[in-house]
Design a protein around this motif. Structure first.
Motif, short mmCIF file in Angstrom:
data_model
loop_
_atom_site.label_atom_id
_atom_site.label_comp_id
_atom_site.label_asym_id
_atom_site.label_seq_id
_atom_site.Cartn_x
_atom_site.Cartn_y
_atom_site.Cartn_z
N TRP A 46 9.56 3.32 -1.36
CA TRP A 46 8.47 4.14 -1.23
C TRP A 46 8.39 5.10 0.16
O TRP A 46 8.58 4.28 1.23
CB TRP A 46 7.16 3.49 -1.32
CG TRP A 46 6.89 2.84 -2.84
CD1 TRP A 46 7.00 1.38 -2.79
CD2 TRP A 46 6.76 3.26 -4.30
NE1 TRP A 46 6.74 1.14 -4.10
CE2 TRP A 46 6.61 2.27 -4.89
CE3 TRP A 46 6.76 4.56 -4.53
CZ2 TRP A 46 6.56 2.42 -6.14
CZ3 TRP A 46 6.34 4.63 -5.89
CH2 TRP A 46 6.43 3.54 -6.68
N ARG A 47 7.96 5.99 0.10
CA ARG A 47 8.11 6.72 1.87
C ARG A 47 6.89 6.27 2.40
O ARG A 47 5.59 6.38 2.19
CB ARG A 47 7.75 8.40 1.47
CG ARG A 47 7.60 9.16 2.76
CD ARG A 47 7.17 10.52 2.55
NE ARG A 47 7.36 11.17 3.93
CZ ARG A 47 6.36 12.04 4.01
NH1 ARG A 47 5.75 12.54 3.13
NH2 ARG A 47 6.62 12.76 5.07
N PRO A 48 7.20 5.82 3.67
CA PRO A 48 5.90 5.56 4.60
C PRO A 48 5.46 6.84 4.96
O PRO A 48 5.88 7.80 5.14
CB PRO A 48 6.71 4.91 5.90
CG PRO A 48 8.04 4.65 5.44
CD PRO A 48 8.26 5.63 4.31
N ARG B 91 9.59 13.74 -2.84
CA ARG B 91 8.88 14.72 -4.00
C ARG B 91 9.93 14.74 -5.05
O ARG B 91 9.63 14.88 -6.11
CB ARG B 91 9.15 16.04 -2.97
CG ARG B 91 8.46 17.46 -3.63
CD ARG B 91 8.36 18.41 -2.80
NE ARG B 91 9.81 19.11 -2.56
CZ ARG B 91 10.39 19.87 -3.46
NH1 ARG B 91 9.75 20.11 -4.71
NH2 ARG B 91 11.62 20.29 -3.19
N LEU B 92 11.19 14.47 -4.71
CA LEU B 92 12.34 14.60 -5.75
C LEU B 92 12.46 13.27 -6.35
O LEU B 92 13.21 13.24 -7.56
CB LEU B 92 13.61 15.27 -5.30
CG LEU B 92 13.32 16.56 -4.84
CD1 LEU B 92 14.71 17.19 -4.29
CD2 LEU B 92 12.92 17.47 -6.21
N GLY B 93 12.16 12.23 -5.96
CA GLY B 93 12.50 10.75 -6.32
C GLY B 93 13.99 10.51 -6.39
O GLY B 93 14.57 9.55 -7.28
N ALA C 126 0.82 -1.23 0.05
CA ALA C 126 -0.16 -0.03 0.10
C ALA C 126 0.88 1.22 0.08
O ALA C 126 0.39 2.34 -0.15
CB ALA C 126 -1.04 0.11 1.18
N LEU C 127 2.04 1.19 0.38
CA LEU C 127 3.06 2.24 0.24
C LEU C 127 3.03 2.94 -1.06
O LEU C 127 3.20 4.15 -1.26
CB LEU C 127 4.44 2.03 0.70
CG LEU C 127 4.77 1.23 2.10
CD1 LEU C 127 6.02 0.96 2.44
CD2 LEU C 127 4.03 2.34 2.94
N THR D 132 4.52 9.82 -3.37
CA THR D 132 4.27 10.38 -4.72
C THR D 132 5.42 9.89 -5.70
O THR D 132 4.87 9.67 -7.07
CB THR D 132 4.77 11.92 -4.41
OG1 THR D 132 4.19 12.46 -3.38
CG2 THR D 132 4.84 12.68 -5.60
N ASN D 133 6.67 9.56 -5.47
CA ASN D 133 7.60 9.11 -6.43
C ASN D 133 8.31 7.77 -5.68
O ASN D 133 8.58 7.82 -4.59
CB ASN D 133 8.69 10.22 -6.60
CG ASN D 133 8.36 11.16 -7.74
OD1 ASN D 133 7.91 11.02 -8.64
ND2 ASN D 133 8.16 12.53 -7.06
N LEU D 134 8.71 7.11 -6.83
CA LEU D 134 9.50 6.01 -6.67
C LEU D 134 11.03 6.48 -6.08
O LEU D 134 11.48 7.29 -6.89
CB LEU D 134 9.83 4.98 -7.60
CG LEU D 134 10.78 3.85 -7.62
CD1 LEU D 134 10.19 2.85 -6.53
CD2 LEU D 134 10.66 3.07 -8.90
N VAL D 135 11.64 6.14 -5.04
CA VAL D 135 12.99 6.53 -4.89
C VAL D 135 13.74 5.45 -4.93
O VAL D 135 13.68 4.39 -4.08
CB VAL D 135 12.87 7.09 -3.27
CG1 VAL D 135 14.52 7.35 -2.96
CG2 VAL D 135 12.21 8.45 -3.20
#
Ligand code: URA
Length: 274
Positions: free
Chosen positions: A167-169, A130-132, A98-99, A104-107
């Motif tokens: 992905w950001r939690p 925000r910046l990936g 679900a993350l 917003t962006n894949l890092v």
């Protein structure tokens, strides 16, 4: 009376102070309006077979919940990736967490994968999302300054850097054990494809996940371990403190500095100290 701009901004600042920094809904709900309690949901009924008079119903497929099926799909997708680009695509396409829905962006990674040195952190924060790109926020800037002090620069291709979670939690919460386990095959594949001569584990999440231990970072840090990676064998890995921890606990920078000097000695040819 319509609230004025100043009181709206003050309400927003208050929410940020409380840690509500994510907009998870398409439209902002007005929580200042009291609503009557919602009527109970009617019991779910089996869908009638389509026929004259029945209207097609749009069904939104929910993201697959992490579980054994998601875990084996992650392992299969990771093993099938033959290049870093393919691995990035496989992670982006993987819908078992679900993350992916709230980020917003894949890092994925940054720096030079051919440098021989791979740093692994925990999970993207707000700025990274925000910046990936990994480690571009406050803790990333501290990390870059620390590494520069031993002659390593991201821009000059001194190292590559990634995270346990791509992905950001939401709200920067700590990753759960289930999330870490789910993405571990992708991280291990990342290491196998980069083939680093040395790995640095930044903080407890990366150290515990890759060293497969519950031990605390204060006991793990400051020495070289060996991590087992399929398709690569073993790689020497130095555990150290996470830069976000150093921002909160400046006195710990002394230990981090000792770890960096240990890294420098090993990069200069000394055998890894365990
Ligand atoms: N912290 C991490 O562990 N990774 C990032 O990319 C940023 C902050």
């Amino acid at each position: 009376m319509e609230p004025d701009r100043a009181s709206l901004l003050a309400a927003l600042a208050l929410q940020l102070d409380w840690g509500a920094e994510e907009a998870l809904e398409e439209a902002p709900p007005d929580r200042s309006v009291r609503r009557a309690p919602a009527a109970p949901e009617p019991p779910q009924r089996a869908m009638p077979a389509a026929g004259p008079g029945t209207r097609p119903v749009a069904v939104r497929t929910p993201a697959a919940a992490p579980g054994p099926a998601a875990a084996s799909r992650a392992a299969e997708a990771a093993a099938a990736a033959g290049t870093l680009d393919a691995l990035r695509d496989a992670i982006a396409a993987f819908d078992g967490s679900a993350l992916r829905e709230t980020a917003t962006n894949l890092v994925f990674s940054d720096g030079d994968p051919a440098s021989g040195l791979l740093l692994i952190g925990e999970a993207p924060g707000a700025e990274e999302d925000r910046l990936g790109r990994p480690f571009v926020g406050q803790s990333g800037q501290l990390l870059d300054r620390m590494l520069a002090s031993i002659g390593l620069s991201r821009e000059a291709g001194g190292f590559a850097i990634t995270n346990i979670l791509p992905w950001r939690p939401p709200g920067n919460r700590t990753p759960t054990d289930a999330e870490i386990a789910l993405f571990l095959p992708f991280v291990l594949r990342h290491i196998a494809l980069v083939r680093p001569r040395h790995v640095v584990l930044l903080g407890a999440t990366a150290a515990r996940a890759l060293l497969r231990t519950k031990e605390g970072i204060t006991r793990l840090r400051g020495r070289w371990h060996r991590i087992k990676v399929e398709g690569l064998g073993e790689a020497p890995a130095l555990a150290t403190l996470h830069p976000a921890y150093l921002l909160r606990t400046p006195a710990a920078k002394r230990d981090a500095w000792a770890d960096l000097l240990m890294l420098r000695r090993t990069l200069d040819g000394a055998p890894p100290e365990s």
